[in-house]
Design an enzyme around this catalytic site. Structure first.
Site, PDB file in Angstrom:
ATOM      1  N   GLU B 307     113.272  40.596 -38.781  1.00  0.00           N
ATOM      2  CA  GLU B 307     114.303  40.965 -39.756  1.00  0.00           C
ATOM      3  C   GLU B 307     115.371  39.883 -39.836  1.00  0.00           C
ATOM      4  OE1 GLU B 307     114.674  45.667 -40.269  1.00  0.00           O
ATOM      5  OE2 GLU B 307     116.339  44.797 -39.171  1.00  0.00           O
ATOM      6  N   GLU B 310     114.037  37.002 -41.723  1.00  0.00           N
ATOM      7  CA  GLU B 310     114.002  37.344 -43.147  1.00  0.00           C
ATOM      8  C   GLU B 310     115.390  37.212 -43.766  1.00  0.00           C
ATOM      9  OE1 GLU B 310     112.559  41.271 -43.909  1.00  0.00           O
ATOM     10  OE2 GLU B 310     112.643  40.988 -46.071  1.00  0.00           O
ATOM     11  N   CYS B 334     114.233  50.404 -40.339  1.00  0.00           N
ATOM     12  CA  CYS B 334     113.685  50.989 -39.106  1.00  0.00           C
ATOM     13  C   CYS B 334     113.555  52.500 -39.188  1.00  0.00           C
ATOM     14  CB  CYS B 334     114.577  50.671 -37.920  1.00  0.00           C
ATOM     15  SG  CYS B 334     114.857  48.941 -37.743  1.00  0.00           S
ATOM     16  N   SER B 354     114.586  45.319 -46.056  1.00  0.00           N
ATOM     17  CA  SER B 354     113.796  44.348 -45.311  1.00  0.00           C
ATOM     18  C   SER B 354     112.348  44.808 -45.358  1.00  0.00           C
ATOM     19  CB  SER B 354     114.297  44.314 -43.878  1.00  0.00           C
ATOM     20  OG  SER B 354     113.306  43.775 -43.047  1.00  0.00           O
ATOM     21  N   LYS B 393     108.882  60.079 -38.158  1.00  0.00           N
ATOM     22  CA  LYS B 393     107.912  59.112 -37.633  1.00  0.00           C
ATOM     23  C   LYS B 393     106.491  59.641 -37.758  1.00  0.00           C
ATOM     24  CE  LYS B 393     110.511  55.709 -36.017  1.00  0.00           C
ATOM     25  NZ  LYS B 393     110.429  54.379 -36.620  1.00  0.00           N
ATOM     26  N   GLU B 396     105.615  58.694 -41.108  1.00  0.00           N
ATOM     27  CA  GLU B 396     105.453  57.247 -41.222  1.00  0.00           C
ATOM     28  C   GLU B 396     104.087  56.808 -40.697  1.00  0.00           C
ATOM     29  OE1 GLU B 396     107.853  54.762 -38.723  1.00  0.00           O
ATOM     30  OE2 GLU B 396     108.014  53.240 -40.273  1.00  0.00           O
ATOM     31  N   GLU B 401      99.394  53.048 -46.041  1.00  0.00           N
ATOM     32  CA  GLU B 401      99.393  51.584 -45.920  1.00  0.00           C
ATOM     33  C   GLU B 401      99.530  51.112 -44.478  1.00  0.00           C
ATOM     34  OE1 GLU B 401     101.677  53.400 -47.442  1.00  0.00           O
ATOM     35  OE2 GLU B 401     103.721  52.671 -47.104  1.00  0.00           O
ATOM     36  N   CYS B 551     119.257  57.338 -34.110  1.00  0.00           N
ATOM     37  CA  CYS B 551     118.039  57.972 -33.584  1.00  0.00           C
ATOM     38  C   CYS B 551     118.339  59.018 -32.518  1.00  0.00           C
ATOM     39  CB  CYS B 551     117.128  56.925 -32.986  1.00  0.00           C
ATOM     40  SG  CYS B 551     116.626  55.705 -34.179  1.00  0.00           S
TER      41      CYS B 551
END
Lengths: 157, 624
Positions: B307, B310, B334, B354, B393, B396, B401, B551
């Site tokens: 990140e 980037e 994240c 990002s 999560k 996710e 993908e 989190c």
């Protein structure tokens, strides 16, 4: 719903927002007008209203489901609401009930196939001294008997 | 506390009285009498607050410290002298000298009646309920000695349980209509999935047109799970599948553990919030039967490098090449809840994110490629589990993908609560276990990865690395503590001046590096509105976490939650961090090793893009 129907509905709601303002207090008047024009407030219309008023669709759904005079599913052109409270019941509601069902060929909370009539119960109409009473669209009829009830339906057609 | 003024018209808001600024002024303090005890409280204190301050217990159900006052459950009723009816103490601000009785016969009987009525609509199958022994309704019925079902009992479920979502399960048979989930979803998170529909005794909590959760705009943050007082909302538990994989000798089961569950899992075993059990948890996981225990912090370090690189690339493009298509500020990626939130609500701004995957997914990709290669294991025999504080999560790791390795990168997402259940099932009492470390080859992680768990952590970790990359010096803060990133304000903003930079980054000389940190999607919404108005043009980097507190306040963390508990967890994380030998991501030897051995072209190269980066989907707001 077809795309052009959606587009015209969006435009209609945009005009309503212009008229009542982009604020959440404008929600009810907007819903009432949509209900009046389309006989129900479709899923798409609810989402459009939510988007344009910047609230969540589920909040609009919550309001629509709260009020008996707002509908989530398509209704008939005319809505017959028979008073279900105790004084009308004692004055002979059951007879009217039977006559209405027989005449329209549907049960309560149903709509005829030609989308002309919807039958519903309602809470007290405040006509306890003149029961049984029913509401056809926004007109009230009192001291009903089966024959007059059927006649009213025929006249409204 | 969220602002309800926007949502409800004044007539529907709970009656509130602002506390006076000067308590010593006349009328600032009011003396009241609670059960023969005379006390003095500030004007506008609610009866509930006054009683709690004076150690008088009042039961509550719909009240939650994170949410606005609702006053719907009536469990907290008290007798107020001169009032005809009992009053809900949570929504009664004290404005006059009153006498309160909190345990008179009338109050006791009324509360018992109310609880009996709540139970009469609740499908109570306590042994088979996830919330068994952690259920507020169960606790209340014990407290008030419920010994029969006076008003009846729901013996058979009435509603179908909604298992459609990969993250959340909604069982309306257990709902007692306290509306905590609504206030969480609409006020706290501003996502708006749930609302009460119909009226009177037909009231239900429902999604839009009663659609299954996977079809409506739910970001799976799981904040409602943390606040549901019964077992009506809970996370989708994959522990049976994981047990099956553990019991299968063919399978090589690895687990990665995120920092936040380690700081909170003690609460599941009766410890007060604020104890970190990392080494004990490692032992427990090995005893349960996981073949390898890894630290997600390792890929958190990797995330920082990807990140950070980037960001520097974007900055270079914007400043040197004057490329106007470059999107700045860069947003972190994240938090899967935040990703789904922006995909739904701001699909036109996805380019600001990002492209780096979250640490969980990076680890998944690394385990089934690099690790499988190095250890000589067929990746199809690897079952990759992640211990996360998060219900999103689960969604996710099921995204289509996320299969860069050719397999599901992460097979199962496990929450803190579900792991605690597995540990108990294995007959282990976690806090008394011997300590042990993480397994090689990813055995070491930096402190920068550890603080990902708290809001501002990603930013702090990124600054430590980016500043040093650019200037060659450590960040100019005492003991690497960047206080501007810490704390629980909704939106934090600060800047660092970049001076005397290394020659390679001369284009950044004198740049005032400005960053923002937001947590909770309600705050994220405010940041996005600023972006939309073009007010973020001078900001370079924005960290957003979908859950309040980051989190550590995630939807898979132990129940209950409150700001105080979240602060304690953050304290535990920061304390553990200071004791670590490596505290900067780029100094992690394993990260260096992986770049040398596996991704020799370095961060943001072609291979790293294939494995460690992702793309997003414009979902939009329309519910089909």
């Amino acid at each position: 719903m077809l795309v052009y129907e959606k587009n015209s509905l969006s435009e209609e709601i945009e005009l309503l927002i212009e008229r009542f303002g982009k604020d959440r207090v404008a929600l009810l008047p907007i819903l009432q007008i949509i209900e009046k024009r389309h006989n129900y407030i479709s899923e798409f219309a609810q989402q459009e209203v939510a988007r344009l008023l910047d609230i969540h669709p589920v909040e609009v759904y919550s309001v629509v489901s709260f009020y008996n005079f707002l509908h989530r599913y398509p209704q008939g052109k005319n809505i017959v609401r028979l008073c279900k409270t105790i004084s009308c019941d004692m004055a002979g509601k059951q007879e009217i009930e039977k006559a209405l069902k027989r005449e329209l060929g549907i049960n309560f909370d149903e709509t005829t196939r030609d989308k002309k009539w919807t039958l519903e119960y309602t809470s007290c109409l405040g006509m306890c001294d003149q029961g049984p009473a029913m509401l056809v669209n926004d007109k009230i009829y009192t001291k009903l008997d089966p024959e007059t009830a059927v006649k009213i339906l025929n006249d409204t057609k | 506390m969220p602002d309800t003024i926007k949502r409800a018209p004044i007539s529907q808001q709970p009656f509130k009285v602002e506390k006076p600024l000067d308590l010593n002024a006349i009328g600032g303090m009011i003396s009241i009498q609670i059960n023969e005890k005379k006390v003095s409280v500030p004007l506008g204190t609610t009866i509930l607050e006054a009683c709690r301050d004076n150690h008088i217990h009042i039961p509550t159900l719909c009240h939650h410290p994170d949410l606005c006052i609702a006053g719907v459950c009536r469990v907290c009723v008290v007798e107020v002298d001169g009032m005809r009816t009992l009053q809900a103490s949570c929504s009664f601000p004290i404005t006059a000298s009153i006498k309160i009785k909190t345990s008179s016969e009338l109050v006791r009987k009324a509360r018992r009646n109310i609880i009996d009525l709540l139970l009469s609509e609740h499908h109570g199958e306590c042994y088979a309920c996830v919330k068994n022994k952690n259920c507020e309704l169960q606790t209340l019925s014990k407290e008030y000695g419920v010994d029969n079902m006076r008003f009846g009992h729901v013996k058979e479920p009435v509603y179908e349980v909604d298992f459609s979502s990969t993250s959340l399960v909604r069982d309306m048979n257990k709902c007692v209509l306290c509306r905590r989930c609504i206030r969480t979803c609409i006020d706290l998170q501003e996502v708006g999935v749930l609302e009460a529909i119909n009226r009177g005794d037909k009231t239900q909590i429902s999604t839009f047109y009663d659609k299954p959760l996977q079809d409506v705009i739910c970001i799976n943050c799981g904040q409602c799970l943390n606040r549901c007082p019964t077992g009506a909302l809970y996370s989708n538990d994959p522990s049976d599948e994981i047990w099956r994989a553990i019991d299968d000798p063919q399978k090589h089961v690895v687990i990665q553990t995120a920092p936040s569950p380690r700081a909170a899992i003690g609460e599941e075993f009766g410890y007060a919030p604020g104890h970190s059990f990392t080494p004990e948890l490692n032992t427990a996981l090995k005893r349960i039967g996981f073949d390898r225990v890894f630290d997600t912090n390792f890929t958190a370090d990797l995330t920082i490098l990807e990140e950070g690189t980037e960001l520097l690339t974007r900055l270079k493009k914007a400043i040197v090449d004057k490329d106007t298509t470059v999107k700045l500020p860069q947003f972190t990626s994240c938090s899967p809840g935040w990703i789904k939130f922006i995909e739904h609500f701001y699909p036109e701004h996805l380019d600001y994110l990002s492209t780096a995957k979250s640490p969980q997914q990076m680890f998944g990709a690394i385990i089934k490629t690099f690790y499988a290669q190095e250890q000589g294991i067929d990746p199809k025999d690897i079952v990759s589990v992640s211990l996360m504080p998060c219900s999103a999560k689960k969604f996710e790791c099921n995204r289509p993908e996320m299969d860069a390795s050719g397999f599901r990168d992460v097979d199962y997402g496990l929450t803190t609560r579900e792991l605690a259940k597995m540990i108990r099932e294995a007959g282990i009492f976690l806090p008394e276990l011997p300590k042990s470390g993480f397994d090689e080859p990813f055995g070491e992680a930096s402190g920068a990865g550890l603080i990902f768990g708290a809001t501002g952590g990603v930013m702090e970790a990124a600054l430590r690395t980016v500043y040093e990359l650019v200037t060659g010096r450590e960040v100019p803060f005492e003991n690497l503590r960047i206080e501007a990133c810490r704390g629980f304000e909704g939106i934090k903003e600060a800047s660092v001046k970049l001076e005397n930079v290394l020659p390679a980054y001369s284009f950044l000389e004198g740049v005032n590096f400005k960053f923002m940190v937001a947590h909770g999607t309600a705050n994220a919404k405010q940041v996005m509105e600023l972006l939309r108005e073009g007010k973020l043009s001078d900001v370079h980097f924005v960290e957003i976490m979908a859950c309040p507190g980051g989190c550590l306040g995630g939807g898979g963390q132990p129940i209950p939650t409150s700001e105080e508990i979240r602060k304690q967890r953050a304290k535990a994380i920061y304390a553990e961090e200071e004791g670590l030998p490596i505290r900067k991501s780029h100094e992690n030897p394993h990260v260096k090793y992986i770049y040398e051995k596996f991704i020799p072209e370095g961060p943001c190269s072609e291979l790293s893009h294939k494995l460690l980066h992702t793309h997003y989907k414009k979902r939009g707001r329309y519910i089909i």
